[in-house]
Design a protein around this motif. Structure first.
Motif, PDB file in Angstrom:
ATOM      1  N   ALA A  21       0.832  -1.207   0.000  1.00 38.69           N
ATOM      2  CA  ALA A  21       0.000   0.000   0.000  1.00 38.69           C
ATOM      3  C   ALA A  21       0.863   1.251   0.000  1.00 38.69           C
ATOM      4  CB  ALA A  21      -0.924  -0.004   1.202  1.00 38.69           C
ATOM      5  N   ALA A  24       1.847   2.204  -3.366  1.00 33.20           N
ATOM      6  CA  ALA A  24       0.757   2.492  -4.296  1.00 33.20           C
ATOM      7  C   ALA A  24       0.135   3.854  -4.020  1.00 33.20           C
ATOM      8  CB  ALA A  24      -0.298   1.399  -4.182  1.00 33.20           C
ATOM      9  N   THR A  25      -0.713   4.281  -4.956  1.00 34.15           N
ATOM     10  CA  THR A  25      -1.446   5.535  -4.751  1.00 34.15           C
ATOM     11  C   THR A  25      -2.901   5.306  -5.151  1.00 34.15           C
ATOM     12  OG1 THR A  25      -0.760   6.159  -6.972  1.00 34.15           O
ATOM     13  CG2 THR A  25       0.472   7.147  -5.141  1.00 34.15           C
ATOM     14  N   LYS A  51      -3.926   1.928  -3.532  1.00 33.95           N
ATOM     15  CA  LYS A  51      -3.484   2.047  -2.143  1.00 33.95           C
ATOM     16  C   LYS A  51      -4.623   1.654  -1.206  1.00 33.95           C
ATOM     17  CE  LYS A  51      -1.470   5.502   0.982  1.00 33.95           C
ATOM     18  NZ  LYS A  51       0.003   5.422   0.862  1.00 33.95           N
ATOM     19  N   GLY A 101      -1.056   3.656   6.773  1.00 33.86           N
ATOM     20  CA  GLY A 101      -0.899   3.794   5.326  1.00 33.86           C
ATOM     21  C   GLY A 101      -0.896   5.231   4.844  1.00 33.86           C
ATOM     22  N   TYR A 102      -1.683   6.073   5.505  1.00 37.26           N
ATOM     23  CA  TYR A 102      -1.791   7.455   5.057  1.00 37.26           C
ATOM     24  C   TYR A 102      -1.051   8.416   5.976  1.00 37.26           C
ATOM     25  CZ  TYR A 102      -5.280   6.170   1.571  1.00 37.26           C
ATOM     26  OH  TYR A 102      -5.914   5.630   0.486  1.00 37.26           O
TER      27      TYR A 102
END
Length: 259
Positions: A35, A38-39, A43, A102-103
């Motif tokens: 993740a 990824a975007t 993601k 993740g963010y």
């Protein structure tokens, strides 16, 4: 006081439940790493899969271990809606933790908040799952051991996220999964040692399903999902260039924070 046996099915339940926790963790941590490379929608999909993997891995671990749990003098039944709620809760709370990781703006806060969320997810799932127990008597808890079990869950999830987000290579990834699996298992058995059962013998029919009627099919289903998804993720190509870029960025961040 009811005499409790945590291993009434022998070594099968602890070993199998540990294996399930490791598979779920390995898959979830792998997806979390993916993740980060990824975007956009990709993601989000990886993070969702990570939440499902860790959540269902934890849940399967708990209930496979519970199949080895028996109390002398009373049958045990499981409240079906409560048990399902514990699975939903595991996935929901873990996903809050995983999405935070993740963010996250900085890796440090991501790991800390992600670990906290995931650890609390493990604990919430465990105690909801325990509330689904129906037996002739009442279940009590030793508050210190309950706190210890939650602390173990949070510390372990944080350690596993740290290992998987900061280190590279298959050996360390496997190590992270084993740490997380061990953590989930030790949290489970610590929490189980916190339990005391006060029997109230009766011949009344208990509500709910037996472990084999309900837990077993669901655990098999989730176990198969985890294994199949692991195979798919292991075989799907990774962005190696991204990975080295992520690693380089991480090193810079670590240097900046330690400088």
């Amino acid at each position: 006081m009811g005499h409790m046996d945590h291993f009434s099915a022998g070594w099968v339940t602890p070993v199998l439940s540990y294996a399930m926790a490791c598979v779920g963790s390995a898959l979830g941590l792998r997806c979390t790493v993916r993740a980060l490379e990824a975007t956009g929608a990709s993601k989000r999909n990886w993070l969702t899969l990570a939440s499902f993997a860790i959540g269902s891995g934890i849940w399967t671990m708990h209930f496979v271990a519970m199949m080895g749990f028996s109390v002398e003098g009373t049958p045990i039944r499981y409240d079906v809606p409560m048990t399902v709620l514990s699975l939903v809760m595991a996935i929901a709370v873990v996903s809050a933790g995983v999405f935070t990781a993740g963010y996250g703006r900085s890796r440090v806060t991501a790991v800390v908040l992600g670990g906290l969320g995931t650890g609390l997810g493990v604990a919430a799932m465990h105690y909801t799952g325990m509330a689904a127990l129906n037996l002739h008597g009442s279940v009590g808890y030793d508050p210190l051991l309950v706190i210890a079990s939650v602390a173990i869950a949070v510390a372990a999830a944080t350690a596993a996220l740290t290992l998987s987000l900061i280190v590279r290579g298959p050996v360390l990834a496997a190590l992270a999964a084993l740490v997380m699996g061990l953590a989930v298992s030790s949290m489970h058995y610590t929490a189980m040692y916190a339990v005391t059962v006060h029997l109230a013998p009766s011949n009344a029919e208990l509500a709910g399903a037996t472990a084999t009627e309900f837990l077993f099919p669901l655990a098999v289903l989730l176990g198969s999902f985890l294994f199949l998804t692991s195979a798919y993720v292991a075989l799907s190509p990774t962005g190696k260039r991204h990975e080295s870029a992520v690693a380089a960025e991480l090193l810079r961040e670590v240097e900046l924070t330690t400088a």
